[in-house]
Scaffold this motif. Structure first.
Motif, PDB file in Angstrom:
ATOM      1  N   ALA A   1       0.847  -1.183   0.000  1.00  0.00           N
ATOM      2  CA  ALA A   1       0.000   0.000   0.000  1.00  0.00           C
ATOM      3  C   ALA A   1       0.886   1.238   0.000  1.00  0.00           C
ATOM      4  N   GLY A   2       0.242   2.392  -0.067  1.00  0.00           N
ATOM      5  CA  GLY A   2       0.983   3.641  -0.009  1.00  0.00           C
ATOM      6  C   GLY A   2       0.109   4.762   0.497  1.00  0.00           C
ATOM      7  N   ILE A   3       0.759   5.768   1.038  1.00  0.00           N
ATOM      8  CA  ILE A   3       0.063   6.985   1.451  1.00  0.00           C
ATOM      9  C   ILE A   3       0.270   8.002   0.345  1.00  0.00           C
ATOM     10  N   PHE A   4      -0.823   8.350  -0.336  1.00  0.00           N
ATOM     11  CA  PHE A   4      -0.729   9.175  -1.538  1.00  0.00           C
ATOM     12  C   PHE A   4      -1.770  10.291  -1.540  1.00  0.00           C
ATOM     13  N   ASN A   5      -1.367  11.412  -2.114  1.00  0.00           N
ATOM     14  CA  ASN A   5      -2.321  12.403  -2.581  1.00  0.00           C
ATOM     15  C   ASN A   5      -2.833  11.934  -3.941  1.00  0.00           C
ATOM     16  N   ILE A   6      -4.031  12.324  -4.294  1.00  0.00           N
ATOM     17  CA  ILE A   6      -4.613  11.825  -5.541  1.00  0.00           C
ATOM     18  C   ILE A   6      -3.831  12.282  -6.767  1.00  0.00           C
ATOM     19  N   SER A   7      -3.080  13.378  -6.674  1.00  0.00           N
ATOM     20  CA  SER A   7      -2.233  13.794  -7.797  1.00  0.00           C
ATOM     21  C   SER A   7      -1.192  12.734  -8.117  1.00  0.00           C
ATOM     22  N   THR A   8      -0.643  12.088  -7.094  1.00  0.00           N
ATOM     23  CA  THR A   8       0.334  11.031  -7.326  1.00  0.00           C
ATOM     24  C   THR A   8      -0.331   9.818  -7.971  1.00  0.00           C
ATOM     25  N   ILE A   9      -1.548   9.514  -7.547  1.00  0.00           N
ATOM     26  CA  ILE A   9      -2.272   8.381  -8.137  1.00  0.00           C
ATOM     27  C   ILE A   9      -2.422   8.566  -9.638  1.00  0.00           C
ATOM     28  N   ILE A  10      -2.957   9.714 -10.048  1.00  0.00           N
ATOM     29  CA  ILE A  10      -3.205   9.953 -11.467  1.00  0.00           C
ATOM     30  C   ILE A  10      -1.914  10.242 -12.212  1.00  0.00           C
ATOM     31  N   GLY A  11      -1.013  11.008 -11.591  1.00  0.00           N
ATOM     32  CA  GLY A  11       0.224  11.380 -12.266  1.00  0.00           C
ATOM     33  C   GLY A  11       1.111  10.195 -12.583  1.00  0.00           C
ATOM     34  N   ARG A  12       1.002   9.133 -11.788  1.00  0.00           N
ATOM     35  CA  ARG A  12       1.816   7.932 -12.005  1.00  0.00           C
ATOM     36  C   ARG A  12       0.974   6.727 -12.413  1.00  0.00           C
ATOM     37  N   SER A  13      -0.296   6.940 -12.729  1.00  0.00           N
ATOM     38  CA  SER A  13      -1.222   5.873 -13.163  1.00  0.00           C
ATOM     39  C   SER A  13      -1.304   4.737 -12.141  1.00  0.00           C
ATOM     40  N   LEU A  14      -1.222   5.058 -10.870  1.00  0.00           N
ATOM     41  CA  LEU A  14      -1.225   4.030  -9.836  1.00  0.00           C
ATOM     42  C   LEU A  14      -2.584   3.368  -9.677  1.00  0.00           C
ATOM     43  N   GLN A  15      -3.633   4.012 -10.197  1.00  0.00           N
ATOM     44  CA  GLN A  15      -4.958   3.388 -10.125  1.00  0.00           C
ATOM     45  C   GLN A  15      -4.987   2.042 -10.840  1.00  0.00           C
ATOM     46  N   GLU A  16      -4.024   1.802 -11.711  1.00  0.00           N
ATOM     47  CA  GLU A  16      -3.943   0.518 -12.410  1.00  0.00           C
ATOM     48  C   GLU A  16      -3.457  -0.612 -11.494  1.00  0.00           C
ATOM     49  N   GLN A  17      -2.816  -0.262 -10.389  1.00  0.00           N
ATOM     50  CA  GLN A  17      -2.256  -1.263  -9.479  1.00  0.00           C
ATOM     51  C   GLN A  17      -2.970  -1.312  -8.130  1.00  0.00           C
ATOM     52  N   LEU A  18      -3.947  -0.444  -7.922  1.00  0.00           N
ATOM     53  CA  LEU A  18      -4.598  -0.328  -6.626  1.00  0.00           C
ATOM     54  C   LEU A  18      -6.060  -0.738  -6.696  1.00  0.00           C
ATOM     55  N   LYS A  19      -6.600  -1.105  -5.535  1.00  0.00           N
ATOM     56  CA  LYS A  19      -7.990  -1.554  -5.479  1.00  0.00           C
ATOM     57  C   LYS A  19      -8.802  -0.814  -4.424  1.00  0.00           C
ATOM     58  N   TYR A  20      -8.143  -0.339  -3.368  1.00  0.00           N
ATOM     59  CA  TYR A  20      -8.865   0.275  -2.262  1.00  0.00           C
ATOM     60  C   TYR A  20      -8.257   1.635  -1.901  1.00  0.00           C
ATOM     61  N   CYS A  21      -9.144   2.561  -1.555  1.00  0.00           N
ATOM     62  CA  CYS A  21      -8.729   3.849  -0.999  1.00  0.00           C
ATOM     63  C   CYS A  21      -9.424   4.022   0.337  1.00  0.00           C
ATOM     64  N   TYR A  22      -8.639   3.949   1.402  1.00  0.00           N
ATOM     65  CA  TYR A  22      -9.152   4.151   2.756  1.00  0.00           C
ATOM     66  C   TYR A  22      -8.927   5.618   3.094  1.00  0.00           C
ATOM     67  N   LYS A  23     -10.009   6.407   3.116  1.00  0.00           N
ATOM     68  CA  LYS A  23      -9.900   7.865   3.170  1.00  0.00           C
ATOM     69  C   LYS A  23      -9.693   8.395   4.597  1.00  0.00           C
ATOM     70  N   LEU A  24      -8.698   7.854   5.248  1.00  0.00           N
ATOM     71  CA  LEU A  24      -8.267   8.379   6.531  1.00  0.00           C
ATOM     72  C   LEU A  24      -7.303   9.528   6.254  1.00  0.00           C
ATOM     73  N   PRO A  25      -7.627  10.759   6.678  1.00  0.00           N
ATOM     74  CA  PRO A  25      -6.713  11.882   6.413  1.00  0.00           C
ATOM     75  C   PRO A  25      -5.464  11.767   7.269  1.00  0.00           C
ATOM     76  N   ILE A  26      -4.365  11.388   6.635  1.00  0.00           N
ATOM     77  CA  ILE A  26      -3.147  11.057   7.387  1.00  0.00           C
ATOM     78  C   ILE A  26      -2.190  12.228   7.440  1.00  0.00           C
ATOM     79  N   THR A  27      -1.817  12.732   6.300  1.00  0.00           N
ATOM     80  CA  THR A  27      -0.874  13.843   6.240  1.00  0.00           C
ATOM     81  C   THR A  27      -1.211  14.700   5.035  1.00  0.00           C
ATOM     82  N   GLY A  28      -0.498  15.763   4.850  1.00  0.00           N
ATOM     83  CA  GLY A  28      -0.793  16.674   3.750  1.00  0.00           C
ATOM     84  C   GLY A  28       0.426  17.494   3.396  1.00  0.00           C
ATOM     85  N   PHE A  29       0.329  18.222   2.298  1.00  0.00           N
ATOM     86  CA  PHE A  29       1.453  19.037   1.845  1.00  0.00           C
ATOM     87  C   PHE A  29       0.971  20.043   0.815  1.00  0.00           C
TER      88      PHE A  29
END
Length: 348
Positions: free
Chosen positions: A221-249
């Motif tokens: 798994a990974g802790i990602f902002n959605i920009s990283t998901i789309i920018g690196r096409s990670l949605q192709e390798q992932l199945k779940y998004c647990y929307k616990l607000p962990i950190t930010g930047f």
């Protein structure tokens, strides 16, 4: 031997001889022209459409308004410097400004960690005005940065939507309890600390290598902002998004404080105009336009299951972050840390 422009910058960054040879001015600053030349960088590629929206327009504004006073040379996509080279290059005056993600440099610049503290990010996300130009929190951040001869022109007007926990089909994370024992890609130091009680295997993997790490099972798994998901096409390798607000930047422009202070009034005015635009538009565009209207629909179309955390999980996670806060306050000083957290939470 003929050196490339990148080699000149790199050697200037890490070799003290460069400072002796070129003095205190930028290595690339032309000495024979009246115009000020500023060299800037970002490691982000254009595939990060949301995150580069602001930096691209910032540089365009400098080029449009600079006239005879300012010339800008800007290198994106890590063409000139890799992510971990940018801050040393700025400090050595090999470059004049950089756009950088806060979470990558909070170990070197601890005061920026307030924007990524678990239990704080949700409040900053809901109240971006607390990080706008001229706000007490921004003033405090720049007071501390000035001690290290750094200057944050603008935060971008807040922080980006928080980073959540994204996991693969083979190793689902759908609750806080399922985090335990997982191998998780984490970049931010504050998030790493927050998950220490859960016995996770934290791995600091660059975003450019994360797709393969997920595909090969190097991480679950990974802790990602959605920009990283789309920018690196990670949605192709992932199945779940647990929307616990962990950190930010945020991603924002930095200069050396004395460079900023010593600029001509005309040049500083051009930079300030671009910074004002960035402050008003960057976070607003990402959080309220491209994320809800373009990025999240792509995630849903990819079949990723989105799980909202329970109130119990939120309370449990937030109750455990006091140690993270205390450690961070130990790095920046108790008085500064307590004041920054209070300002971020709207309590001061």
């Amino acid at each position: 031997m003929t050196l490339s422009r990148r080699q000149i910058l790199k050697y200037g960054t890490f070799a003290t001889a460069g400072a002796t040879l070129f003095g205190t001015q930028s290595l690339l600053a032309p000495h024979s022209h009246a115009a000020t030349t500023l060299t800037g960088v970002t490691y982000l590629p254009d595939s990060y459409k949301a995150l580069t929206y602001g930096s691209n327009r910032f540089v365009e504004m400098l080029q449009e308004s600079g006239g005879d006073a300012l010339t800008v040379e800007f290198y994106d996509s890590g063409q000139l410097l890799k992510v971990d080279e940018q801050l040393p290059a700025l400090r050595s005056r090999s470059i004049d400004f950089m756009f950088h993600t806060f979470s990558y440099i909070t170990r070197s610049i601890p005061i920026l960690g307030v924007t990524g503290l678990p239990g704080v990010v949700g409040e900053l996300y809901r109240h971006p005005e607390r990080l706008r130009q001229g706000s007490p929190l921004m003033e405090l951040i720049n007071e501390v940065l000035a001690e290290d001869n750094l200057y944050l022109l603008t935060s971008g007007g807040g922080i980006l939507e928080p980073e959540y926990l994204w996991s693969t089909e083979k190793s689902p994370i759908r609750s806080l309890d399922e985090v335990r024992g997982k191998k998780i890609r984490i970049v931010g130091f504050e998030a790493t600390q927050a998950f220490e009680p859960y016995n996770v295997g934290a791995a600091r993997i660059p975003s450019s290598e994360t797709y393969m790490a997920l595909q090969r099972g190097t991480v679950d798994a990974g802790i990602f902002n959605i920009s990283t998901i789309i920018g690196r096409s990670l949605q192709e390798q992932l199945k779940y998004c647990y929307k616990l607000p962990i950190t930010g930047f945020s991603v924002a422009p930095f200069m050396l404080r004395d460079t900023w202070d010593n600029l001509d009034d005309d040049v500083r005015g051009v930079l300030q105009q671009a910074a004002d635009w960035y402050d008003e538009n960057f976070i607003e565009y990402c959080n309220n336009d491209i994320y809800p209207n373009e990025y999240w629909p792509q995630v849903e179309d990819a079949g990723i299951e989105i799980i909202e955390p329970t109130e119990e999980d939120l309370e449990t996670f937030n109750a455990g972050v006091q140690d993270v806060w205390d450690h961070w306050k130990g790095e920046v000083g108790e008085e500064v840390g307590s004041r920054a957290i209070a300002l971020a939470l709207g309590e001061a």
